[in-house]
Design an enzyme around this catalytic site. Structure first.
Site, short mmCIF file in Angstrom:
data_model
loop_
_atom_site.label_atom_id
_atom_site.label_comp_id
_atom_site.label_asym_id
_atom_site.label_seq_id
_atom_site.Cartn_x
_atom_site.Cartn_y
_atom_site.Cartn_z
N GLU A 1 -25.20 -22.14 -18.78
CA GLU A 1 -26.20 -22.91 -20.33
C GLU A 1 -26.66 -21.96 -21.07
OE1 GLU A 1 -29.23 -25.67 -19.45
OE2 GLU A 1 -29.33 -26.11 -21.62
N ASP B 1 -26.22 -24.73 -14.58
CA ASP B 1 -27.52 -25.19 -15.42
C ASP B 1 -28.75 -24.55 -14.33
OD1 ASP B 1 -29.62 -26.16 -16.91
OD2 ASP B 1 -28.67 -28.26 -17.43
N ILE C 1 -31.74 -24.63 -15.23
CA ILE C 1 -32.80 -25.74 -15.02
C ILE C 1 -32.49 -26.82 -15.57
CG2 ILE C 1 -35.12 -26.58 -15.51
CD1 ILE C 1 -36.26 -23.73 -15.45
N ASP C 2 -31.93 -28.04 -14.91
CA ASP C 2 -31.32 -29.22 -15.57
C ASP C 2 -33.04 -30.25 -15.74
OD1 ASP C 2 -29.71 -30.89 -17.04
OD2 ASP C 2 -29.74 -32.07 -15.30
N THR D 1 -35.17 -29.38 -18.48
CA THR D 1 -36.15 -28.36 -19.04
C THR D 1 -37.28 -28.96 -19.67
OG1 THR D 1 -34.13 -26.65 -19.25
CG2 THR D 1 -36.19 -26.43 -20.49
N ASP E 1 -24.49 -29.64 -17.39
CA ASP E 1 -25.50 -30.96 -16.85
C ASP E 1 -24.55 -31.57 -15.92
OD1 ASP E 1 -27.51 -30.10 -18.72
OD2 ASP E 1 -26.37 -31.24 -20.49
C1 IPD Z 1 -30.69 -31.89 -20.50
C2 IPD Z 1 -31.15 -32.93 -19.45
C3 IPD Z 1 -31.51 -34.26 -20.09
C4 IPD Z 1 -30.21 -35.13 -21.06
C5 IPD Z 1 -30.04 -33.72 -21.85
C6 IPD Z 1 -29.46 -32.58 -21.29
P1 IPD Z 1 -31.25 -29.42 -19.97
O1 IPD Z 1 -30.45 -30.71 -19.78
O2 IPD Z 1 -30.17 -33.43 -18.66
O3 IPD Z 1 -31.46 -35.43 -19.35
O4 IPD Z 1 -30.76 -36.16 -21.67
O5 IPD Z 1 -28.57 -34.24 -22.63
O6 IPD Z 1 -29.07 -31.65 -22.20
O7 IPD Z 1 -31.24 -29.19 -21.37
O8 IPD Z 1 -32.56 -29.87 -19.67
O9 IPD Z 1 -30.40 -28.36 -19.31
#
Ligand code: IPD
Length: 280
Positions: A70, A90, A92-93, A95, A220
Protein backbone atom coordinates in the site's frame (compact mmCIF):
# COMPACT_ATOMS: atom_id res chain seq x y z
CA UNK A 1 7.50 -25.81 -5.02
CA UNK A 2 4.83 -26.72 -2.46
CA UNK A 3 7.36 -26.60 0.39
CA UNK A 4 8.69 -23.28 -0.79
CA UNK A 5 5.25 -21.66 -0.49
CA UNK A 6 4.79 -23.21 2.95
CA UNK A 7 8.09 -21.61 3.94
CA UNK A 8 6.87 -18.30 2.61
CA UNK A 9 3.61 -18.65 4.52
CA UNK A 10 5.40 -19.47 7.78
CA UNK A 11 7.53 -16.38 7.23
CA UNK A 12 4.41 -14.28 6.59
CA UNK A 13 2.85 -15.45 9.87
CA UNK A 14 6.03 -14.62 11.81
CA UNK A 15 6.25 -11.20 10.13
CA UNK A 16 2.59 -10.41 10.80
CA UNK A 17 3.15 -11.21 14.48
CA UNK A 18 6.24 -8.98 14.67
CA UNK A 19 4.44 -6.19 12.79
CA UNK A 20 1.43 -6.55 15.11
CA UNK A 21 3.63 -5.98 18.15
CA UNK A 22 4.99 -2.79 16.53
CA UNK A 23 1.43 -1.59 15.81
CA UNK A 24 0.19 -2.40 19.33
CA UNK A 25 3.09 -0.50 20.83
CA UNK A 26 2.47 2.48 18.53
CA UNK A 27 -1.14 2.54 19.75
CA UNK A 28 0.20 3.61 23.16
CA UNK A 29 1.95 6.69 21.69
CA UNK A 30 0.79 9.83 19.97
CA UNK A 31 0.37 9.14 16.25
CA UNK A 32 1.49 11.59 13.56
CA UNK A 33 -1.16 11.51 10.83
CA UNK A 34 -0.59 12.44 7.18
CA UNK A 35 -3.07 12.58 4.33
CA UNK A 36 -2.85 10.66 1.04
CA UNK A 37 -5.49 11.14 -1.67
CA UNK A 38 -7.79 13.17 0.62
CA UNK A 39 -8.40 14.21 4.23
CA UNK A 40 -10.12 10.87 4.89
CA UNK A 41 -7.36 8.73 3.31
CA UNK A 42 -4.76 8.57 6.09
CA UNK A 43 -1.25 7.25 6.61
CA UNK A 44 1.05 7.28 9.63
CA UNK A 45 4.76 6.70 10.13
CA UNK A 46 3.82 3.30 11.57
CA UNK A 47 2.17 2.22 8.26
CA UNK A 48 5.41 3.13 6.45
CA UNK A 49 7.70 1.58 9.06
CA UNK A 50 5.76 -1.70 9.17
CA UNK A 51 5.65 -1.99 5.36
CA UNK A 52 9.42 -1.44 5.16
CA UNK A 53 10.01 -3.99 7.91
CA UNK A 54 7.97 -6.62 6.06
CA UNK A 55 9.42 -5.88 2.61
CA UNK A 56 13.04 -5.82 3.82
CA UNK A 57 12.65 -9.13 5.63
CA UNK A 58 11.02 -10.80 2.60
CA UNK A 59 13.72 -9.41 0.28
CA UNK A 60 16.41 -10.90 2.52
CA UNK A 61 14.76 -14.32 2.53
CA UNK A 62 13.22 -14.45 -0.98
CA UNK A 63 15.32 -12.07 -3.11
CA UNK A 64 13.52 -12.80 -6.40
CA UNK A 65 9.99 -12.16 -5.12
CA UNK A 66 8.03 -9.03 -6.02
CA UNK A 67 5.77 -6.74 -3.97
CA UNK A 68 2.61 -4.73 -4.10
CA UNK A 69 2.53 -2.70 -0.90
CA UNK A 70 0.00 0.00 0.00
CA UNK A 71 2.58 2.59 1.03
CA UNK A 72 5.04 1.73 -1.76
CA UNK A 73 2.26 2.30 -4.32
CA UNK A 74 1.36 5.56 -2.54
CA UNK A 75 5.03 6.53 -2.95
CA UNK A 76 4.80 5.98 -6.72
CA UNK A 77 5.59 2.29 -7.33
CA UNK A 78 3.53 0.47 -9.94
CA UNK A 79 0.65 -1.74 -8.83
CA UNK A 80 1.03 -4.60 -11.27
CA UNK A 81 0.42 -8.28 -10.65
CA UNK A 82 2.72 -10.40 -12.84
CA UNK A 83 3.23 -14.18 -12.87
CA UNK A 84 6.17 -13.82 -10.46
CA UNK A 85 5.69 -14.73 -6.80
CA UNK A 86 4.25 -11.52 -5.37
CA UNK A 87 3.59 -10.41 -1.80
CA UNK A 88 0.56 -8.13 -1.50
CA UNK A 89 0.88 -6.14 1.71
CA UNK A 90 -1.27 -3.80 3.74
CA UNK A 91 0.88 -2.92 6.75
CA UNK A 92 -2.11 -1.50 8.66
CA UNK A 93 -5.57 -2.26 7.34
CA UNK A 94 -7.82 0.06 9.31
CA UNK A 95 -5.48 3.06 9.45
CA UNK A 96 -8.37 5.32 10.46
CA UNK A 97 -9.13 2.93 13.34
CA UNK A 98 -5.44 2.95 14.27
CA UNK A 99 -5.36 6.75 14.31
CA UNK A 100 -8.39 6.90 16.61
CA UNK A 101 -7.56 3.87 18.75
CA UNK A 102 -10.65 1.99 17.50
CA UNK A 103 -9.72 -1.60 18.24
CA UNK A 104 -9.83 -3.33 14.83
CA UNK A 105 -6.46 -3.03 13.11
CA UNK A 106 -4.92 -5.71 10.94
CA UNK A 107 -1.70 -6.59 9.16
CA UNK A 108 -2.64 -8.17 5.84
CA UNK A 109 -0.22 -10.26 3.77
CA UNK A 110 -1.37 -12.06 0.63
CA UNK A 111 0.82 -14.05 -1.74
CA UNK A 112 0.16 -14.82 -5.40
CA UNK A 113 1.98 -16.91 -7.99
CA UNK A 114 0.96 -16.89 -11.67
CA UNK A 115 -1.67 -14.36 -10.60
CA UNK A 116 -3.32 -16.98 -8.37
CA UNK A 117 -3.53 -16.34 -4.63
CA UNK A 118 -1.64 -19.07 -2.76
CA UNK A 119 -2.02 -17.97 0.86
CA UNK A 120 -3.36 -15.20 3.03
CA UNK A 121 -2.43 -14.03 6.53
CA UNK A 122 -4.49 -11.42 8.38
CA UNK A 123 -3.40 -10.58 11.92
CA UNK A 124 -6.01 -8.60 13.87
CA UNK A 125 -3.38 -7.46 16.30
CA UNK A 126 -5.40 -5.76 19.06
CA UNK A 127 -7.60 -8.86 19.40
CA UNK A 128 -4.54 -11.09 18.90
CA UNK A 129 -6.35 -13.13 16.23
CA UNK A 130 -4.15 -14.69 13.55
CA UNK A 131 -6.24 -15.66 10.50
CA UNK A 132 -4.44 -17.88 8.00
CA UNK A 133 -5.32 -19.85 4.88
CA UNK A 134 -3.41 -21.68 2.22
CA UNK A 135 -5.03 -22.60 -1.10
CA UNK A 136 -6.63 -26.04 -0.81
CA UNK A 137 -5.73 -26.46 2.86
CA UNK A 138 -8.48 -24.70 4.81
CA UNK A 139 -8.73 -21.49 6.82
CA UNK A 140 -7.89 -21.03 10.49
CA UNK A 141 -8.01 -18.50 13.32
CA UNK A 142 -5.33 -19.06 15.96
CA UNK A 143 -5.14 -22.61 14.62
CA UNK A 144 -8.89 -23.37 14.84
CA UNK A 145 -10.62 -24.23 11.54
CA UNK A 146 -13.01 -21.63 10.12
CA UNK A 147 -16.32 -22.21 8.35
CA UNK A 148 -18.69 -19.64 6.87
CA UNK A 149 -22.28 -19.52 8.15
CA UNK A 150 -24.89 -21.83 6.62
CA UNK A 151 -27.50 -19.06 6.52
CA UNK A 152 -29.63 -19.33 3.36
CA UNK A 153 -32.24 -16.68 4.27
CA UNK A 154 -31.18 -13.18 3.30
CA UNK A 155 -33.76 -11.77 5.77
CA UNK A 156 -31.89 -13.48 8.62
CA UNK A 157 -28.48 -12.32 7.50
CA UNK A 158 -26.08 -9.75 8.82
CA UNK A 159 -24.11 -7.81 6.21
CA UNK A 160 -20.83 -5.95 6.67
CA UNK A 161 -19.86 -2.92 4.61
CA UNK A 162 -18.08 0.44 4.99
CA UNK A 163 -18.83 4.01 3.98
CA UNK A 164 -15.42 4.08 2.26
CA UNK A 165 -13.13 7.01 1.62
CA UNK A 166 -14.59 8.36 -1.66
CA UNK A 167 -16.64 11.28 -0.38
CA UNK A 168 -17.96 13.25 -3.35
CA UNK A 169 -21.73 13.68 -2.82
CA UNK A 170 -22.77 11.58 -5.87
CA UNK A 171 -20.70 8.62 -4.69
CA UNK A 172 -21.91 8.98 -1.09
CA UNK A 173 -25.51 8.97 -2.39
CA UNK A 174 -24.87 5.66 -4.19
CA UNK A 175 -23.21 4.13 -1.11
CA UNK A 176 -26.10 5.19 1.14
CA UNK A 177 -28.72 4.12 -1.38
CA UNK A 178 -27.22 0.60 -1.55
CA UNK A 179 -27.19 0.38 2.25
CA UNK A 180 -30.78 1.63 2.41
CA UNK A 181 -31.95 -1.01 -0.08
CA UNK A 182 -30.14 -3.78 1.78
CA UNK A 183 -31.54 -2.65 5.15
CA UNK A 184 -35.03 -2.63 3.64
CA UNK A 185 -34.84 -6.21 2.30
CA UNK A 186 -34.80 -6.34 5.42
CA UNK A 187 -31.63 -7.97 6.75
CA UNK A 188 -30.98 -8.41 10.47
CA UNK A 189 -28.37 -5.65 10.44
CA UNK A 190 -25.40 -3.93 8.87
CA UNK A 191 -21.98 -3.84 10.55
CA UNK A 192 -18.51 -2.58 9.71
CA UNK A 193 -15.24 -3.18 11.57
CA UNK A 194 -13.38 -0.37 9.76
CA UNK A 195 -11.03 -2.80 8.03
CA UNK A 196 -11.85 -4.70 4.87
CA UNK A 197 -9.57 -7.58 5.86
CA UNK A 198 -11.26 -8.07 9.23
CA UNK A 199 -14.74 -7.72 7.68
CA UNK A 200 -13.82 -10.55 5.30
CA UNK A 201 -12.44 -12.66 8.14
CA UNK A 202 -15.80 -12.14 9.87
CA UNK A 203 -17.44 -13.72 6.80
CA UNK A 204 -14.98 -16.61 7.12
CA UNK A 205 -15.86 -17.00 10.82
CA UNK A 206 -19.60 -17.00 10.11
CA UNK A 207 -20.44 -14.03 12.37
CA UNK A 208 -21.47 -12.02 9.31
CA UNK A 209 -23.01 -13.57 6.20
CA UNK A 210 -21.59 -11.19 3.60
CA UNK A 211 -19.36 -8.17 3.11
CA UNK A 212 -19.20 -5.82 0.16
CA UNK A 213 -17.42 -2.57 -0.60
CA UNK A 214 -16.54 -0.37 -3.56
CA UNK A 215 -13.32 1.63 -3.18
CA UNK A 216 -11.10 -0.97 -1.46
CA UNK A 217 -7.69 -1.78 -2.89
CA UNK A 218 -6.01 -5.07 -3.80
CA UNK A 219 -3.86 -4.98 -0.63
CA UNK A 220 -7.00 -4.66 1.56
CA UNK A 221 -8.56 -7.87 0.23
CA UNK A 222 -5.93 -10.21 -1.29
CA UNK A 223 -5.02 -12.09 1.90
CA UNK A 224 -8.57 -12.26 3.22
CA UNK A 225 -9.87 -13.53 -0.14
CA UNK A 226 -7.97 -16.79 0.41
CA UNK A 227 -9.32 -16.98 3.98
CA UNK A 228 -12.94 -16.53 2.82
CA UNK A 229 -12.74 -19.09 0.04
CA UNK A 230 -10.90 -21.66 2.18
CA UNK A 231 -13.63 -21.22 4.84
CA UNK A 232 -16.19 -22.24 2.20
CA UNK A 233 -17.29 -18.75 1.15
CA UNK A 234 -17.57 -17.19 -2.29
CA UNK A 235 -16.01 -14.07 -3.78
CA UNK A 236 -17.52 -12.03 -6.56
CA UNK A 237 -17.76 -8.59 -8.03
CA UNK A 238 -20.46 -6.35 -6.53
CA UNK A 239 -22.50 -6.95 -9.71
CA UNK A 240 -22.43 -10.71 -9.10
CA UNK A 241 -19.80 -11.29 -11.83
CA UNK A 242 -16.29 -12.61 -11.42
CA UNK A 243 -14.04 -10.96 -8.82
CA UNK A 244 -11.32 -8.77 -10.34
CA UNK A 245 -8.72 -8.03 -7.66
CA UNK A 246 -7.64 -4.76 -9.31
CA UNK A 247 -11.15 -3.39 -9.79
CA UNK A 248 -11.47 -1.96 -6.25
CA UNK A 249 -14.77 -3.80 -5.76
CA UNK A 250 -15.46 -6.89 -3.69
CA UNK A 251 -18.35 -8.97 -2.45
CA UNK A 252 -17.60 -11.90 -0.12
CA UNK A 253 -20.46 -14.11 1.01
CA UNK A 254 -21.22 -17.34 2.79
CA UNK A 255 -22.95 -18.65 -0.34
CA UNK A 256 -23.49 -17.67 -3.97
CA UNK A 257 -27.23 -17.18 -3.38
CA UNK A 258 -26.69 -14.72 -0.49
CA UNK A 259 -24.02 -12.89 -2.51
CA UNK A 260 -26.16 -12.62 -5.65
CA UNK A 261 -29.17 -11.43 -3.64
CA UNK A 262 -27.09 -8.60 -2.14
CA UNK A 263 -25.53 -7.73 -5.49
CA UNK A 264 -29.02 -6.99 -6.85
CA UNK A 265 -29.34 -4.12 -4.32
CA UNK A 266 -25.92 -2.53 -4.85
CA UNK A 267 -25.58 0.61 -6.95
CA UNK A 268 -22.30 -0.24 -8.60
CA UNK A 269 -19.77 2.36 -9.70
CA UNK A 270 -16.21 2.03 -10.94
CA UNK A 271 -13.37 3.80 -9.10
CA UNK A 272 -10.02 4.22 -10.89
CA UNK A 273 -8.50 0.73 -11.01
CA UNK A 274 -5.46 -0.13 -8.90
CA UNK A 275 -3.53 -1.13 -12.04
CA UNK A 276 -4.48 2.00 -14.03
CA UNK A 277 -1.42 3.83 -15.42
CA UNK A 278 -0.57 6.94 -13.35
CA UNK A 279 -2.09 10.20 -14.67
CA UNK A 280 0.37 12.08 -16.94
C1 IPD B 1 -9.21 0.82 4.34
C2 IPD B 1 -10.00 -0.07 5.25
C3 IPD B 1 -11.45 0.40 5.31
C4 IPD B 1 -12.08 0.47 3.94
C5 IPD B 1 -11.23 1.28 2.99
C6 IPD B 1 -9.81 0.75 2.96
P1 IPD B 1 -6.62 1.16 4.94
O1 IPD B 1 -7.87 0.36 4.27
O2 IPD B 1 -9.96 -1.40 4.81
O3 IPD B 1 -12.24 -0.47 6.07
O4 IPD B 1 -13.34 1.06 4.06
O5 IPD B 1 -11.81 1.16 1.70
O6 IPD B 1 -9.04 1.52 2.08
O7 IPD B 1 -6.51 2.48 4.23
O8 IPD B 1 -6.93 1.34 6.37
O9 IPD B 1 -5.46 0.29 4.65
Amino acid sequence: MADLWQNAMDHAVALARTAGAVVREALQDERKVMMKSSSVDLVTQTDQKVEQLIIQSVKDKFPTHRFIGEESVAAGEACVLTDSPTWIIDPIDGTTNFVHGYPFVAISIGFAVNKQLEFGVVYSCVEDKMFTARRGKGAFCNGRPLQVSDQKEISQSIVATEFGSIRDPETVDKVLSSMRKILCIPVHGIRGAGTAAVNMCHVACGCVDAYYEIGIHVWDVAAAAVIVSEAGGVLMDVTGGQLDLMSRRVLAASSRSIGERISREIEAFAPVRDDAPPPQ
